[in-house]
Write an enzyme that holds these catalytic residues in place. Structure first.
Site, PDB file in Angstrom:
ATOM      1  N   ARG E  98     -69.903  53.659  63.481  1.00  0.00           N
ATOM      2  CA  ARG E  98     -68.958  53.425  62.642  1.00  0.00           C
ATOM      3  C   ARG E  98     -68.145  52.095  62.789  1.00  0.00           C
ATOM      4  O   ARG E  98     -67.933  51.095  61.981  1.00  0.00           O
ATOM      5  CB  ARG E  98     -68.012  54.540  62.055  1.00  0.00           C
ATOM      6  CG  ARG E  98     -67.157  54.480  61.116  1.00  0.00           C
ATOM      7  CD  ARG E  98     -67.965  54.786  59.648  1.00  0.00           C
ATOM      8  NE  ARG E  98     -68.252  53.471  58.924  1.00  0.00           N
ATOM      9  CZ  ARG E  98     -69.594  53.356  58.435  1.00  0.00           C
ATOM     10  NH1 ARG E  98     -70.342  54.243  58.334  1.00  0.00           N
ATOM     11  NH2 ARG E  98     -69.731  52.021  57.625  1.00  0.00           N
ATOM     12  N   LYS E 133     -53.944  33.349  56.913  1.00  0.00           N
ATOM     13  CA  LYS E 133     -53.811  34.867  56.181  1.00  0.00           C
ATOM     14  C   LYS E 133     -55.076  35.655  56.563  1.00  0.00           C
ATOM     15  O   LYS E 133     -55.976  35.795  55.574  1.00  0.00           O
ATOM     16  CB  LYS E 133     -53.987  34.130  54.735  1.00  0.00           C
ATOM     17  CG  LYS E 133     -52.804  33.279  54.148  1.00  0.00           C
ATOM     18  CD  LYS E 133     -52.966  33.150  52.753  1.00  0.00           C
ATOM     19  CE  LYS E 133     -51.601  32.379  52.175  1.00  0.00           C
ATOM     20  NZ  LYS E 133     -51.593  31.781  51.113  1.00  0.00           N
ATOM     21  N   LYS E 165     -42.912  22.665  56.427  1.00  0.00           N
ATOM     22  CA  LYS E 165     -42.913  23.144  55.095  1.00  0.00           C
ATOM     23  C   LYS E 165     -41.473  22.781  54.360  1.00  0.00           C
ATOM     24  O   LYS E 165     -40.798  22.298  54.971  1.00  0.00           O
ATOM     25  CB  LYS E 165     -43.208  24.589  54.955  1.00  0.00           C
ATOM     26  CG  LYS E 165     -44.557  25.014  55.460  1.00  0.00           C
ATOM     27  CD  LYS E 165     -44.795  26.492  55.090  1.00  0.00           C
ATOM     28  CE  LYS E 165     -46.267  26.748  55.711  1.00  0.00           C
ATOM     29  NZ  LYS E 165     -46.704  28.037  55.241  1.00  0.00           N
ATOM     30  N   GLU E 195     -46.891  19.819  54.547  1.00  0.00           N
ATOM     31  CA  GLU E 195     -46.812  20.445  53.370  1.00  0.00           C
ATOM     32  C   GLU E 195     -46.407  19.364  52.284  1.00  0.00           C
ATOM     33  O   GLU E 195     -45.228  19.306  52.180  1.00  0.00           O
ATOM     34  CB  GLU E 195     -46.599  21.740  53.219  1.00  0.00           C
ATOM     35  CG  GLU E 195     -47.095  22.747  52.122  1.00  0.00           C
ATOM     36  CD  GLU E 195     -46.858  24.087  52.176  1.00  0.00           C
ATOM     37  OE1 GLU E 195     -47.058  24.812  53.150  1.00  0.00           O
ATOM     38  OE2 GLU E 195     -45.776  24.419  51.301  1.00  0.00           O
ATOM     39  N   ASP E 216     -50.363  20.403  48.475  1.00  0.00           N
ATOM     40  CA  ASP E 216     -50.257  21.844  48.369  1.00  0.00           C
ATOM     41  C   ASP E 216     -50.257  22.046  46.640  1.00  0.00           C
ATOM     42  O   ASP E 216     -49.477  21.803  46.062  1.00  0.00           O
ATOM     43  CB  ASP E 216     -48.957  22.490  48.753  1.00  0.00           C
ATOM     44  CG  ASP E 216     -48.661  23.849  48.687  1.00  0.00           C
ATOM     45  OD1 ASP E 216     -49.709  24.546  48.646  1.00  0.00           O
ATOM     46  OD2 ASP E 216     -47.666  24.326  48.479  1.00  0.00           O
TER      47      ASP E 216
END
Lengths: 279, 279, 279, 279, 279, 279
Positions: E98, E133, E165, E195, E216
């Site tokens: 598994r 992410k 940022k 950014e 962005d």
């Protein structure tokens, strides 16, 4: 420096020194006996880690210990300066003492040696940086100390920078081949540095757009030529056996960075004592 | 030194340096490319850890790496001596190189400094020992290096020996009180050591049967009197700011043990390189 | 006993029992539901660990749990005695309950058995000590419980004491050889103990200045002779199959220490319940 | 029992006992000195863990140690039976010896006590099971030993079974309410067990379809009525203060399961020695 | 990807799934029963991790398991393709199954989605990269899968790249201020990325020599202008809500890099089965 | 879900993302600069983990961060909804942001997909459950998210439920043989589930009293017959390639449980942003 990593590290250091308990202090002090002590400089040096490291060690041993008056990183302290005052249960102050001192002495040693290299080169627009020649297990802390001493960090590990050496060049057949292969593979956020021994290699680096050119153990004259050849087309880093005696001459060649392994592998520790206060 | 602990420690050191991978070497070498290299002394020193530590680092990185010709701990090596030959996948040799060298250089530095203290006192029946002033996280290894250099170990941590200092005496009202309280509490396997500043304290130690009497920062004359007073009734340990300049004079006082913090906190690392073999 | 190590250990015990959550209690109690309960003795015994261990388990599960009225280690409690009162979120009290009870019952079992051995020998100036025959993973806690029961600790692990047995003697050719080799190698802070089977070996121990002489499974008569032979020249420790029935007779021989493996490997646990209070 | 978890656990046990090294054996034996020894029963008992645990300890200490002739779990051995033969570097055999013996003695103690309960009830179709009253840190191993002794396991932790007790019932207002709430929340793979004190509660359990009904400290007569009432509509488990004296009478009531905390919290360890072979 | 880190991670995954043992397979299979199975594609996809991850899971569960015929990372496989053949003790194959499948399915899902983005932009000299992410705990593996799918990695963590940022700009009063402060502080090996939302910001980036300019969530027209403005003075990265529908249009603007969070946070897993061979 | 396990897991996630520090934020913000931000839904979805997971991440990074207004698990939120408000040192908010968002987006993705399956079957008395096809390392969290979405959990790992598949049946010679062997071995608290392909197997399951019968990839007609055959004698679980398109039809057959691997292995993450408040 991040606290989550730091605390995990410091806890393991406390366990190394305390093991299953302090055979001397635990039978003699109740956990209610309070005390206070000063960490005091026994010689002159540049401090690193009073608040961020030493105080944290005491607080991890017992959150009830209060730490005050920590001297700011990078300060040149003189004999007798109080670096940090700790108050709380005596038994916990005694249990944390050695780890806190060992770290503070070691990190201040690195900051102090770094500051001497920085001082020697203050007339030049050059960075003194560390290397990966750190004490295993302590890299995050040692690189912190280098910064406290006015130095800069080089790459942190094998994952956050490319440094092409002889072997890599040999594996690809040519310096240019190695650079191109790696530029094609590594993240665009990563700079490419190449270790060079000759001016021919420096030129080849320029031709293939290397970001940082390391001059490895070059003599002063060759370094000057390399710097002239590179201009502002890349960063130039001098490396290899740099000492307090040679660093100013190297800086005078115009290199942008001088990396010094000795900052972290050979700095003697500073002398710091813990003076207990009469209650 | 035990392998289960050692391997866990060395794995964490490898992870510190390699992180999520070697951005330079992994794209350039297939795992099938084999190579061979010698770890070579670039200066003269006393070695510690070629087989037990450096070779183990390489084998942990990849069990297929073979390590041969490790020089025995405690050997004084000269410039150019091959300390260890490693063979296996080039990518793994490169990934383990820095950790292996950092450790070997650091431990050999300690062994070398220790051997110099030992050499200075070779005419006297005295032990040079380390202290708890070790680099956090490396105590087991650093104490191993001290032994390799001909020195001896002091207690390993707060759990395996009693050392009564000012605070403890103050807490009990008297030196004798502290000794008696602890002798009543601690395991019968544990020796009791007391840090003394004066001959009165030394005498009090003798009266209450202390096992080891530490003479803390005493002058040479007082040390001699202390040694005479103690005879063979206890072990006598000199401690505090001992240097290569002062150690022989201290040894001549007849103390049994001289403990030197500098062995582990201020030994400069030895210069060792890794020379690749032409295949 | 040190908190940093203790807490790490107790957290792993909580994870063993709670795993990914309490399937019964979590769906039934909101984290706001408060409750209170008493840990109560269901039989008479000597307690160990109410404050230092059981309360710590509850606080680690949820720092908002308050623990009050912990009975002092070493107290002989009777049926119905409240040992500790815990108050806080019911769901966390339920999740920590089993681990806290399992530990408190186990440690009190050890303290109780120890106190019975101590009681049997109270007329003699002898120490009852534990051995390394502890439950793996629990040594620090079990040795704490032995002390709570009025006993003493023997060496903690293979690193903090020398104990020479048959194999070691065989390896060196002679008892004296083993002692001399080890005395030359181990820290001066370490005592040397030898396991002996015969009076000849006891005499040999005296001749080479052993610190502690273990009489291994000797008969009472031989023990007496050994004690007489040794006088105050070493500590004498009786060991091997000591029971509550035989311990007083052994103590009467004049040995200084009697080590009893059963203290930690065969003490039945004490019966303790958790009584919830009506809110 | 799974090897990945097991090995991690055994490694930590080795580190607890060996710490930074074996001060006695390491200086006396080179790593090349080979030896062989038998683990031998010093009394009669039911064995658990010779191959799966004790041999694994030796192999983890040094993979070069070979382990042969392990007696099968659950075998009743007599005095003098060789349980396992180990061969390899003497220094590693000595370093692993204590941990291996401590575990084997403890687990065999549990298997032996379990087998006595099983033997007492062999005329009845009943399971003897353990509880969560295990030694913290050792649950996986102790439950393994219960199986080796012919017993069965109860739920492993708070996550793999529901057991509704007084508090839970009180929180919901009724037994039925607690059962319905939980049946609605917990995985369909989980059985629901309720602890009951009275026949009314047993009937309520039947009415709401509980899977397992625990009769908590009921007298024999009430148990019989409960068993008759339940028939094959649920499993019936007797629990609470079961002893070797009472277990057969309880089994005779027709309950399906008898859970016995003493199996894991109060089994005395078995006597096992390690006999070295003459080489 | 490095094996020391990888193995530690995979071991913890095995422990999550197997816990204290496989209740179904362990009682049914002796450890001597051998078997063999194929991991087979049940749909068409791009594979990642057959050798480096899935095979490693099986080998960690039991080093006696042999793994053969692993399909090379990045291969587009069709339904029915055998991806890896595993042979060894059946009980261990079942226990590792598994975890191996979960990883292989997840990583291949990421590689497959990545390859679709790459395919859509193959006419343009642009890199498709991942972001931070990723699924917590799996970053090293997921970034490996992105590379297997033909994509590239962005920075690995907060330590190996600077990304300025809004907040950072606000904190310094200006974009230029933030850039200059950071350039002065961070290692020379680190690139600085900013950014940007507007062309004014892009221009400001150029003026202060930013290495990478992130556009962005800009519209296509503005992106084109930004690209034109930048030329080869910096790397231009498009970011924000990029989909398979929009990626080609974005690539056509001439940006150098397109970073796509969906690669790692929203790739559906691939369907892979394990087919047992008749013995 | 238990906090002790959860916190250990979340700390390792923070270390993965932050590594040795945040190169961008640490030099720009002092630890005294405070700020506040909202986690805001950028699309409509069912939330899981705002309080239990995301807030916990922030608090672990710095206990001084306060978290308020967490939306309750299982709530369907719309674009613009504030899910959680966090306030504290800006540098720590920035360092924890990505881990908190990655987890919240991932878990909400799972809750959302689960809720869609639940919605499709709301007319039927059926449970939608997860499987063991979870992301390695995240099982506890993903199963929590399934419950938040209105689904139910299947067994957690190989230790807390028996599931007999082809291999197991083959190993025993018959389905009945496997069931009987396992029923005899596993804890009485464990249910036995069997994977079936045919009605004959379903009947055999009934004959030997299986608790849960899985219908593996059966067509709808056969499922209906199976349900009719089983009645209330066992739980019936449908499994294998269930989609949002097929789930209602499957539910209409009358099965009690439908297990869906896609819930955890293929749910796209939800879009959530962190909006900083003007101070």
């Amino acid at each position: 420096m991040d606290k989550v990593s730091l605390q995990s590290m410091l806890r393991s250091f406390l366990r190394e020194d305390i093991a299953h308990g302090d055979l001397t202090s635990e039978p003699l002090f109740s956990s209610e006996t309070m005390g206070s002590a000063d960490l005091v400089a026994r010689e002159s040096f540049v401090i690193a880690g009073a608040e961020a490291v030493a105080a944290e060690v005491f607080r991890l041993q017992n959150p009830e210990i209060s730490c005050m008056g920590a001297v700011k990183d990078g300060t040149m302290v003189s004999v007798g300066t109080c670096l940090l005052t700790v108050s709380g249960p005596v038994v916990d102050l005694l249990k944390a003492e050695r780890v806190a001192l060992n770290l503070l002495q070691h990190l201040s040693g690195i900051a102090t040696l770094t500051s001497r290299f920085v001082e020697k080169t203050k007339l030049y627009p050059v960075r003194i940086t560390d290397t990966r020649k750190t004490t295993p297990g302590l890299r995050m802390l040692e690189k912190y100390a280098v910064r406290a001493g006015g130095g800069y960090n080089h790459r942190f590990n094998l994952s956050d920078g490319v440094l092409i050496k002889d072997n890599h060049i040999a594996a690809c057949g040519s310096l240019t081949g190695a650079v191109e292969t790696l530029r094609e593979k590594v993240p665009h956020t990563i700079k490419i540095e190449v270790e060079t021994d000759t001016l021919d290699q420096v030129r080849e680096c320029l031709d293939c757009g290397v970001d940082i050119i390391m001059l490895d153990n070059m003599d002063i004259e060759t370094m000057k030529q390399a710097v002239a050849m590179v201009g502002d087309k890349a960063l130039v880093e001098a490396s290899g056996g740099v000492t307090l005696e040679t660093v100013a001459t190297i800086a005078a060649t115009g290199v942008h960075i001088i990396s010094v392994g000795a900052l972290t592998h050979s700095a003697p520790s500073c002398d710091i004592g813990m003076d207990w206060k009469v209650c």
